[in-house]
Design a protein around this motif. Structure first.
Motif, PDB file in Angstrom:
ATOM      1  N   THR A  59       3.577  76.814  54.724  1.00  0.00           N
ATOM      2  CA  THR A  59       2.462  76.086  55.336  1.00  0.00           C
ATOM      3  C   THR A  59       1.193  76.221  54.495  1.00  0.00           C
ATOM      4  O   THR A  59       0.441  75.255  54.332  1.00  0.00           O
ATOM      5  CB  THR A  59       2.208  76.615  56.760  1.00  0.00           C
ATOM      6  N   ARG A  60       0.970  77.400  53.953  1.00  0.00           N
ATOM      7  CA  ARG A  60      -0.216  77.658  53.137  1.00  0.00           C
ATOM      8  C   ARG A  60      -0.286  76.703  51.943  1.00  0.00           C
ATOM      9  O   ARG A  60      -1.369  76.247  51.561  1.00  0.00           O
ATOM     10  CB  ARG A  60      -0.185  79.106  52.651  1.00  0.00           C
ATOM     11  N   GLY A 119       8.812  84.867  60.538  1.00  0.00           N
ATOM     12  CA  GLY A 119       7.941  83.716  60.312  1.00  0.00           C
ATOM     13  C   GLY A 119       7.102  83.770  59.061  1.00  0.00           C
ATOM     14  O   GLY A 119       6.330  82.835  58.789  1.00  0.00           O
ATOM     15  N   THR A 120       7.250  84.817  58.252  1.00  0.00           N
ATOM     16  CA  THR A 120       6.424  84.945  57.045  1.00  0.00           C
ATOM     17  C   THR A 120       6.705  83.835  56.042  1.00  0.00           C
ATOM     18  O   THR A 120       5.781  83.298  55.419  1.00  0.00           O
ATOM     19  CB  THR A 120       6.646  86.321  56.390  1.00  0.00           C
ATOM     20  N   ASP A 132       3.832  84.057  46.172  1.00  0.00           N
ATOM     21  CA  ASP A 132       3.642  84.706  47.472  1.00  0.00           C
ATOM     22  C   ASP A 132       4.936  85.340  47.975  1.00  0.00           C
ATOM     23  O   ASP A 132       4.922  86.435  48.554  1.00  0.00           O
ATOM     24  CB  ASP A 132       3.138  83.691  48.496  1.00  0.00           C
ATOM     25  N   ARG A 180      12.359  74.943  55.738  1.00  0.00           N
ATOM     26  CA  ARG A 180      13.002  76.081  56.410  1.00  0.00           C
ATOM     27  C   ARG A 180      14.501  76.109  56.101  1.00  0.00           C
ATOM     28  O   ARG A 180      15.195  75.094  56.222  1.00  0.00           O
ATOM     29  CB  ARG A 180      12.786  75.996  57.908  1.00  0.00           C
ATOM     30  N   SER A 187       1.886  72.086  57.454  1.00  0.00           N
ATOM     31  CA  SER A 187       2.858  72.459  58.488  1.00  0.00           C
ATOM     32  C   SER A 187       4.064  71.528  58.547  1.00  0.00           C
ATOM     33  O   SER A 187       5.187  71.964  58.792  1.00  0.00           O
ATOM     34  CB  SER A 187       2.172  72.511  59.854  1.00  0.00           C
ATOM     35  N   GLU A 234       7.722  80.756  56.600  1.00  0.00           N
ATOM     36  CA  GLU A 234       7.114  79.506  57.045  1.00  0.00           C
ATOM     37  C   GLU A 234       5.587  79.535  56.878  1.00  0.00           C
ATOM     38  O   GLU A 234       4.972  78.521  56.559  1.00  0.00           O
ATOM     39  CB  GLU A 234       7.480  79.213  58.498  1.00  0.00           C
ATOM     40  N   GLN A 235       4.991  80.703  57.065  1.00  0.00           N
ATOM     41  CA  GLN A 235       3.551  80.834  56.838  1.00  0.00           C
ATOM     42  C   GLN A 235       3.203  80.557  55.372  1.00  0.00           C
ATOM     43  O   GLN A 235       2.209  79.901  55.068  1.00  0.00           O
ATOM     44  CB  GLN A 235       3.083  82.230  57.230  1.00  0.00           C
ATOM     45  N   GLU A 271       5.537  89.463  48.561  1.00  0.00           N
ATOM     46  CA  GLU A 271       5.940  89.981  49.870  1.00  0.00           C
ATOM     47  C   GLU A 271       7.266  90.728  49.777  1.00  0.00           C
ATOM     48  O   GLU A 271       7.461  91.764  50.433  1.00  0.00           O
ATOM     49  CB  GLU A 271       6.046  88.839  50.876  1.00  0.00           C
TER      50      GLU A 271
END
Length: 271
Positions: A253-254, A246-247, A55, A265, A258, A249-250, A59
């Motif tokens: 989390t995925r 915040g991408t 991911d 981080r 969370s 951390e998203q 990105e």
């Protein structure tokens, strides 16, 4: 006047389009190697791959305009190829002085190792000092992994006593543990989190945080010889923008939930 204004508008739009086209092609293609490990890069039941690293790379490609030709390799071969200047990039690498001679690291997460022990471990073996003092207890690690200052100091003493086993990958590490050839294994959350979802493993292990002060930074590994500074700067800009909005951390989390996403981080220096 209207014709002149229209002309300037058209010229302006053409400049924007040209700039966008230049951005999308300026970086070109790079060969990037993934390796399978926990939630970083793993295979679905249908054979397709997913994971944090996948991911992140996809990105970065969108934001930088870089194209990545990806392959799947072993960690040992990845480091050999990077050192020999036959590979452009890899993922989630830990910088060391030796590695920084041939690669630049662009950090995108930080974490620490935990220890997994058998549930029937004697009480004295539940601490780092107690484990070290029992000459019968052994630990297994994955070859070439770095474990953080506290664990590395502890492992050095165990190596001197021939109480450390090396495994080539996580599957081999787990086999050593489940066959009780070792009493403990060291793993990052990106490794133990999916393992502990399996009931047959969860019921056999205790998880302990022996080095809460440790922080192990992971980043994109980019060849200094094969990738220009201009392209490395594009990659760095993309990663930092993903952290800022915040991408990252998203993505964490995925794949991790969370709570662990916050632990991953990276808040260290940007260079």
């Amino acid at each position: 006047m209207q014709r002149i204004a229209l002309l300037f508008l058209i010229l302006g739009l053409n400049c924007i389009a040209a700039g966008a086209a230049e951005h999308s092609t300026a970086c070109g293609s790079m060969q990037l190697a993934y390796y399978e490990l926990g939630t970083l890069y793993y295979r679905h039941a249908d054979g397709s791959y997913t994971g944090i690293d996948k991911d992140v790379v996809e990105e970065v490609a969108k934001r930088s305009g870089c194209k990545f030709d990806t392959v799947l390799e072993s960690r040992v071969r990845i480091w050999t190829q990077l050192k020999n200047n036959t590979l452009d990039m890899s993922v989630s690498g830990i910088p060391t002085p030796e590695r920084e001679k041939f690669a630049e690291f662009i950090p995108y997460f930080s974490t620490r190792n935990y220890i997994l022990l058998h549930r029937d471990m004697p009480v004295h073996g539940l601490s780092m000092a107690g484990f070290l003092n029992d000459a019968n207890l052994k630990v297994a690690v994955i070859k070439s992994f770095k474990h953080g200052p506290k664990f590395d100091e502890w492992l050095e003493k165990l190596w001197a006593q021939k109480r450390v086993y090396e495994a080539s990958d996580i599957d081999s590490l787990l086999r050593l543990f489940l066959a009780r050839r070792v009493d403990a294994i060291i793993a990052l959350p990106t490794v133990w989190q999916p393992l502990l979802k399996k009931e047959e493993i969860n019921k056999q292990v205790h998880l302990f945080d022996w080095a809460p002060q440790d922080s192990i930074v992971h980043g994109l590994i980019v060849s200094k010889e094969r990738v220009s500074k201009a392209r490395r700067d594009l990659l760095r800009k993309a990663i930092y923008s993903m952290a800022d909005d915040g991408t990252l951390e998203q993505i964490f989390t995925r794949h991790m939930g969370s709570k662990l996403a916050q632990e991953l981080r990276y808040d260290g220096p940007r260079f």
